[in-house]
Structure formats: structure tokens, C-alpha cells
Design a protein around this motif. Structure first.
Motif, short mmCIF file in Angstrom:
data_model
loop_
_atom_site.label_atom_id
_atom_site.label_comp_id
_atom_site.label_asym_id
_atom_site.label_seq_id
_atom_site.Cartn_x
_atom_site.Cartn_y
_atom_site.Cartn_z
N LEU A 184 73.28 10.49 11.75
CA LEU A 184 73.17 11.26 10.51
C LEU A 184 73.65 12.68 10.74
O LEU A 184 73.06 13.42 11.52
N ASP A 185 74.74 13.04 10.06
CA ASP A 185 75.28 14.41 10.12
C ASP A 185 76.09 14.61 8.85
O ASP A 185 76.86 13.74 8.45
N PHE A 228 66.91 15.82 22.71
CA PHE A 228 67.78 16.79 22.05
C PHE A 228 69.18 16.73 22.66
O PHE A 228 69.35 16.44 23.85
N LEU A 229 70.17 17.06 21.82
CA LEU A 229 71.56 17.27 22.26
C LEU A 229 72.04 18.58 21.66
O LEU A 229 71.76 18.88 20.50
N ASN A 230 72.76 19.35 22.46
CA ASN A 230 73.31 20.61 21.97
C ASN A 230 74.74 20.43 21.47
O ASN A 230 75.49 19.61 22.01
N LYS A 231 75.07 21.18 20.46
CA LYS A 231 76.45 21.22 19.97
C LYS A 231 77.19 22.35 20.69
O LYS A 231 76.62 23.42 20.92
N ILE A 275 67.08 11.29 18.54
CA ILE A 275 67.73 12.44 19.20
C ILE A 275 68.11 13.45 18.12
O ILE A 275 68.78 13.10 17.15
N MET A 276 67.69 14.69 18.30
CA MET A 276 68.10 15.74 17.36
C MET A 276 69.26 16.52 17.97
O MET A 276 69.21 16.92 19.13
N VAL A 277 70.29 16.71 17.15
CA VAL A 277 71.48 17.45 17.57
C VAL A 277 71.47 18.81 16.87
O VAL A 277 71.35 18.89 15.65
N ALA A 288 68.05 6.59 16.81
CA ALA A 288 68.55 7.39 15.69
C ALA A 288 68.99 8.75 16.21
O ALA A 288 68.33 9.33 17.08
N ILE A 289 70.14 9.25 15.70
CA ILE A 289 70.67 10.56 16.08
C ILE A 289 70.85 11.35 14.79
O ILE A 289 71.55 10.89 13.88
N CYS A 290 70.23 12.51 14.68
CA CYS A 290 70.38 13.27 13.44
C CYS A 290 70.62 14.75 13.73
O CYS A 290 70.14 15.31 14.71
#
Length: 337
Positions: free
Chosen positions: A6-7, A103-106, A81-83, A51-53
Motif C-alpha cells: 500500500l502506497d 520498518f523500512l526506510n525510503k 512493515i511500515m515504510v 503487509a507493507i504500507c
């Protein structure tokens, strides 16, 4: 297994999909709108592995999405995972409180994305296997319990058949007593499992009569004092027949056999117990047993009418019988009338 992405930025979704597309057992499903993603979650949450959002989205933040999705039954333990491009500790704490897993960083590293998704998919799969294992064990325990219960019922039936060879009335009598025991126990608001156990165990209350001589058991007239004492031994003999079993049901039956002729005022047998020193099981069966004995033809008497039997129970309430059990029986009869 689906990986929900989800983005609100189409390019970010495309890059994320490309990063994980060829992972074994991974089916990417990307969404631009949180509402569409939530609809997918509600449709089949059990099929979502990860889920990745994104955090920053118009209308609904990533934290709000996670908090809402976590309320969907079946999605409670799906890794999320929150981005985000932000590296604020307060944000991460809020996300963790809402239900974020990682978490993942942009800008994100595709190799890191693959590794994290792979690990979280494996963890989720292990959780599912454990749930399946627990469900299997639960089924096995229930099957074993059912088998034990069936064997207990078989033992009870065999004992009752043996008793019927001595007294042809026994089978009908115990069936009626068991029905009345159920009525009383339900009116006392005992747990359904307890009601069932009491009803079944009560069928063995007179098993000790196996040892009573036929001349006494089937005598058409009144018993002499000596014969009466011999008849009264059936309560203690019933307990001895049944005691020592590892079965809770048979232990309950032994308790009933030993105490269903005790009296509330202490004038009963074999132990002269009184009041609440008499187990509730014995107090319940005492009412059911006497009512059926009064309203049934016996070699030494004609059956009483229902009205006369009820009047006797009321007169003996607080003397022979536990008043609460008498009240429960009469209320139950009234409710079923």
C-alpha cells in the motif's frame, strides 16, 4: 501467499512489486488507496502473509491503516512493515503501538526488502503451522475424550444390565430418575456438563442391590427389621463396587450410591450425614429417587398419584430432603407441565 503493498505513489508500488515478484510462494497485490487495501484485508485476511504500507498517505495514514486492519479477525498476527522517510522515534513507537512489526526506510533497498519479506513470510508460515498443530492436538484430545466417555457409558450399561437381571423394574426406574435428576440440576443452574454427568452417574445409584438376596429384593410385603437392615446395605455396597475407579464419572456414581439415602435431618443411612455435609449429588438423587418410588407400582404397594407424591416431598422438605432440591424439582415440573 499474498503480500499486500500500500502506497499512494504508483512508482513506489511498482518498485516494491518488482523487488519481491520472484520470491517463492509470494503473490504481490498493490494498492494506491487505503480503502481498497482494507477491503482486500476484510475479504480474505488468512491469505495475506505480509503487509507493507507507507506512512504518509492522503486521507488515512499508515498508522491509521494498521490500527484499522488489526481489528479484522484473522489479520491480528499478520506481519506489517511500515515504510517511511522519517526517522522519528516517536513515530516508530506510535507505529509499534498500532501493530507494526518492522520498518523500512525510503528510499528502500530491494535486497533488504526481499530479505525482510522472506523472513516475515517464514515467521508467519511457522505461526500457521503451529496453529494447525494445536488444532490437530485439540481434535486428538477431543477424540480420545469421546472414546473414554463412550467406554464409561458402556461400563454403566453393563452394570445396569447386571442389575436388571435381579430386578426387572431397575431399567425403567433408573431412566426416570435420571430424567428427574436432569430437571433438578438444570433448575439449580448447574453447568451443562455437570448436569449430564449427574444424570448419567445417577443411573448407578442402586447398583449395590446386586448383592441383596432375591427373597428380600422381590418380597411382596413389608420387610422385617432384619430384612430392612439387609436392604439398606445396598448403599454402602454400591459405593464399594464403584469406588477406586480413575473415572471421574464412576467416582461421582460411587458418591451418589453411598449418599442418596442420607437425610437432610441426619436420620438417613449409611453414614447419618446431614444438611450440606451430604454431597449435592446425593441430595438431588434422593428427591428424584423417592418421587419415582412413590409414583411407581412396587411388589409391596400401589403407585401414589403425582399430587400425593408432591405433597409428601413438600412435607419432608427440610427433614428428609434438601429444601432447595425439592423447590428445584417442583419448579422444573411446573415449567415442563
Amino acid at each position: 501467499m499474498f503480500v499486500l503493498i500500500l502506497d499512494d505513489a504508483p512508482l513506489n508500488n511498482l518498485l516494491m512489486v518488482e523487488a519481491i515478484r520472484d520470491l517463492p510462494g509470494c503473490i504481490p497485490r498493490d494498492f494506491l488507496d487505503p480503502a481498497d487495501a482494507l477491503a482486500f484485508v476484510r475479504e480474505d485476511p488468512e491469505e495475506i502473509g505480509v503487509a507493507i504500507c507507507d506512512f504518509e498517505m492522503p486521507g488515512m495514514s499508515g498508522i491509521d491503516f494498521i490500527r484499522t486492519a488489526r481489528m479484522v479477525a484473522g489479520f491480528e498476527h499478520v506481519p506489517v512493515i511500515m515504510v517511511t522517510s522519517l526517522d522519528q522515534r516517536s513515530l516508530r513507537r506510535e507505529a509499534l503501538a498500532a501493530g507494526a512489526t518492522d520498518f523500512l526506510n525510503k528510499p528502500f533497498d530491494p535486497i533488504e526488502v526481499r530479505s525482510r519479506v522472506t523472513n516475515l513470510l517464514a515467521l508467519n508460515q511457522a505461526r500457521r503451522v503451529q496453529i494447525d498443530r494445536v488444532a490437530w492436538l485439540d481434535r486428538e484430545v477431543k477424540a480420545a475424550t469421546a472414546l473414554i466417555a463412550a467406554r464409561e457409558r458402556e461400563i454403566i450399561n453393563l452394570l445396569m444390565k447386571a442389575a436388571e437381571h435381579r430386578d426387572t423394574e431397575t431399567g425403567n426406574h433408573v431412566a426416570r430418575v435420571a430424567e428427574s435428576v436432569t430437571l433438578i440440576a438444570e433448575e439449580l443452574e448447574l453447568a451443562p456438563e455437570r448436569v449430564e454427568q449427574l444424570s448419567l452417574a445417577s443411573t448407578m445409584h442402586d447398583v449395590g442391590k446386586i448383592s441383596v438376596p432375591d427373597a428380600i429384593l422381590r418380597k411382596p410385603g413389608r420387610l422385617s427389621e432384619e430384612e430392612r437392615r439387609e436392604m439398606e446395605t445396598h448403599a454402602e455396597r454400591g459405593r464399594r463396587i464403584l469406588e477406586g475407579s480413575a473415572s471421574h464419572l464412576v467416582q461421582l456414581a460411587a458418591e451418589i450410591a453411598a449418599t442418596h439415602h442420607e437425610r437432610w435431618d441426619g436420620g438417613g443411612y449409611p453414614a447419618g450425614l446431614s444438611g450440606e455435609d451430604i454431597p449435592l449429588s446425593g441430595r438431588i438423587v434422593a428427591v428424584a429417587d423417592v418421587y419415582d418410588a412413590l409414583t411407581s407400582d412396587r411388589p409391596y404397594k400401589k403407585a401414589w398419584s403425582h399430587t400425593d407424591a408432591v405433597l409428601h416431598l413438600q412435607a419432608e422438605s427440610g427433614r428428609h430432603f434438601d429444601p432447595a432440591c425439592v423447590d428445584a424439582f417442583l419448579k422444573g415440573l411446573g415449567r415442563r407441565a
